[in-house]
Structure formats: C-alpha cells, structure tokens
Design an enzyme around this catalytic site. Structure first.
Site, PDB file in Angstrom:
ATOM      1  N   ASP A 132       2.083   4.377   9.625  1.00 22.28           N
ATOM      2  CA  ASP A 132       2.670   6.013  10.919  1.00 22.28           C
ATOM      3  C   ASP A 132       3.662   6.053   9.440  1.00 22.28           C
ATOM      4  O   ASP A 132       4.450   5.056   8.527  1.00 22.28           O
ATOM      5  CB  ASP A 132       2.713   5.275  12.574  1.00 22.28           C
ATOM      6  CG  ASP A 132       1.591   5.550  12.879  1.00 22.28           C
ATOM      7  OD1 ASP A 132       0.681   6.542  12.136  1.00 22.28           O
ATOM      8  OD2 ASP A 132       1.398   5.188  13.868  1.00 22.28           O
ATOM      9  N   TYR A 187      -1.850  -7.298   9.190  1.00 22.95           N
ATOM     10  CA  TYR A 187      -0.282  -7.247   9.757  1.00 22.95           C
ATOM     11  C   TYR A 187       0.371  -7.603   9.964  1.00 22.95           C
ATOM     12  O   TYR A 187      -0.042  -9.151  10.348  1.00 22.95           O
ATOM     13  CB  TYR A 187      -0.861  -6.146  10.453  1.00 22.95           C
ATOM     14  CG  TYR A 187      -0.766  -4.611  10.383  1.00 22.95           C
ATOM     15  CD1 TYR A 187       0.039  -3.364   9.763  1.00 22.95           C
ATOM     16  CD2 TYR A 187      -2.225  -4.020  10.983  1.00 22.95           C
ATOM     17  CE1 TYR A 187       0.063  -2.029   9.659  1.00 22.95           C
ATOM     18  CE2 TYR A 187      -2.820  -3.190  10.271  1.00 22.95           C
ATOM     19  CZ  TYR A 187      -1.964  -2.089   9.690  1.00 22.95           C
ATOM     20  OH  TYR A 187      -2.213  -0.682   9.076  1.00 22.95           O
TER      21      TYR A 187
END
EC number: 5.4.99.12
Length: 249
Positions: A51, A110
C-alpha cells in the site's frame, strides 16, 4: 525468456506498488526503466501489492523478453542507473518459462517497526508510541493467531477476495532498547492485514485488552472489533520464498 527481478524500495514517495491512474507507483517506475533499457514496452507482474507508503526490503517481479541471451549484470547496472534513488535492483535471474512471481511464492514475511523513544532518524521508517509496551503480553497474543485461518477481522473493507484464509507460520515480537520489531510470515496476506494486526497487538501491549481477547476478535470476522491500522511507514515487505526448482540454470 522470463526473468525475475529482486528489488527493494523506500515507499515514502509512492502510492503503493501497483500502477494506478493519476498516482506514482513503484511498478510504474520499474516498467518505465525496463522499457527504456530494452527500447520496447515491458510489463511486469509483482509478487504482491504494498500500500501507499509501505516499504520493501525484497519484492520479486517477473517479466518476459524475446531474447535468447541477456547479460543480467549489465542489465542490473543499467536499471539502477535509470531508476530513482529510492528503488534498487538487487538481482536479476533467469527462471522457467511458467515461473510466476505471485502464484509460485511459498511464503511472504513482513516486519513492522515500533519505537518508544523519539528518534528523528527513524521518523520515516517506524511508528512512534510514547508509552512503553508490554512485549510479553504482545507475544502471548501473537501466538494465538497461529490457531486460526480466517482473518476477515483484519482485512480492509470492500476487499474483493475469494477467501479470507491465510496460514500464518510465525508471528512474534522482539525488542532491542527502544525499538520493537514484529515479524509475521504467512502463505498470503489480506489487504491491510499486517497493519491491523499490529494495531490490535499494540492495544494488548498498552494493556487495554487482554491477550485472550484475540480469540473473540478473530472469530467475530468483524473489522470494527480489531484495533486501528497503524501507520504504513513502519511496515516492510521483508522476504519472499520460492521453490528451489523455479530457477532455470
């Protein structure tokens, strides 16, 4: 010939990975540089989408080129010369013709960075919280996530997916001085999932909710029951794993 690009980027200046109208993206910059290098339009497929404002230590993308031989070292040098300084190509590899950067990925990892002391040098790369966090409780809550598959409660609303199921292999926090790092590894992730999980675990760390509350939040499948999504700047796509046989020697 199909090639894999191993790249990294500072996401601060970009509206995410994926190309979109009227907004600059990492994918657009990479495709632009490839097209200049080969003097023809090149399209790439990424392993996933980050994002706006999210960073990547590693993102893999693939593209096809109608050539029998390519000097990958020269191509890497040329692309890094063409790309802006906040995007870097770390490697270029020849792979099997049907190798797919997204669908062949076995796992994605992540990392999210939190600091509890004001640090001007981490301003663009970590989420600053003024209060101390109880990392033991946060790790207790993190382990609970491994018992579930459906994570709709952490997914962005109006997400067009066939399933909300993800298999989380690892979720844990580590602390060094005033920096806390959350690492999570899974076969796939939903939009906004990591940032929503971190926001929820921070509520546990602030002792606003108990670790056991994670059970009810996940079972509810309701985004409004989970914590807020933390800032994008602290999130890094860290590593993507593939089967060894995907590389064509």
């Amino acid at each position: 010939m199909r090639l894999f690009l191993d790249l990294a980027y500072n996401g601060k200046a970009y509206h995410g990975w994926q190309i979109q109208p009227n907004a600059i993206s990492v994918q657009e910059e990479v495709e632009k540089s490839l097209s200049v290098a080969f003097q023809q339009k090149i399209s790439i497929v990424g392993a996933g989408r980050t994002d706006t404002g999210v960073h990547a230590n590693q993102l893999i993308a693939h593209f096809d080129i109608d050539k029998e031989k390519i000097n990958t070292s020269q191509l890497q040098f040329k692309l890094n010369s063409l790309l802006p300084n906040d995007i870097a190509i770390y490697g270029i590899y020849k792979v099997k013709p049907d190798a797919h950067a997204r669908f062949d990925a076995l796992s994605r990892e992540y990392k999210y960075f939190v600091v509890t002391k004001k640090d001007p040098f981490l301003e663009d790369f970590a989420y600053y919280i003024k209060k101390e966090l109880n990392i033991e409780l946060m790790n207790e809550a993190s382990k609970i996530l491994l018992n579930y598959k459906d994570f709709k409660c952490f997914s962005k609303s109006r997400t067009d997916v066939k399933t909300y199921n993800c298999t989380i292999e690892n979720a844990s926090w580590k602390q060094k001085n005033h920096t806390l790092v959350f690492t999570i590894k899974a076969d796939r992730f939903l939009r906004n999932m990591v940032r929503a999980i971190v926001g929820t675990l921070i509520e546990v760390g602030l002792e606003k909710i108990k670790p056991a509350a994670i059970h009810g939040i996940v079972k509810s499948r309701n985004r409004s029951n989970a914590g807020k999504s933390v800032d994008a700047k602290g999130l890094f796509l860290h590593k993507i794993e593939y089967p060894n046989e995907i590389t064509q020697l």
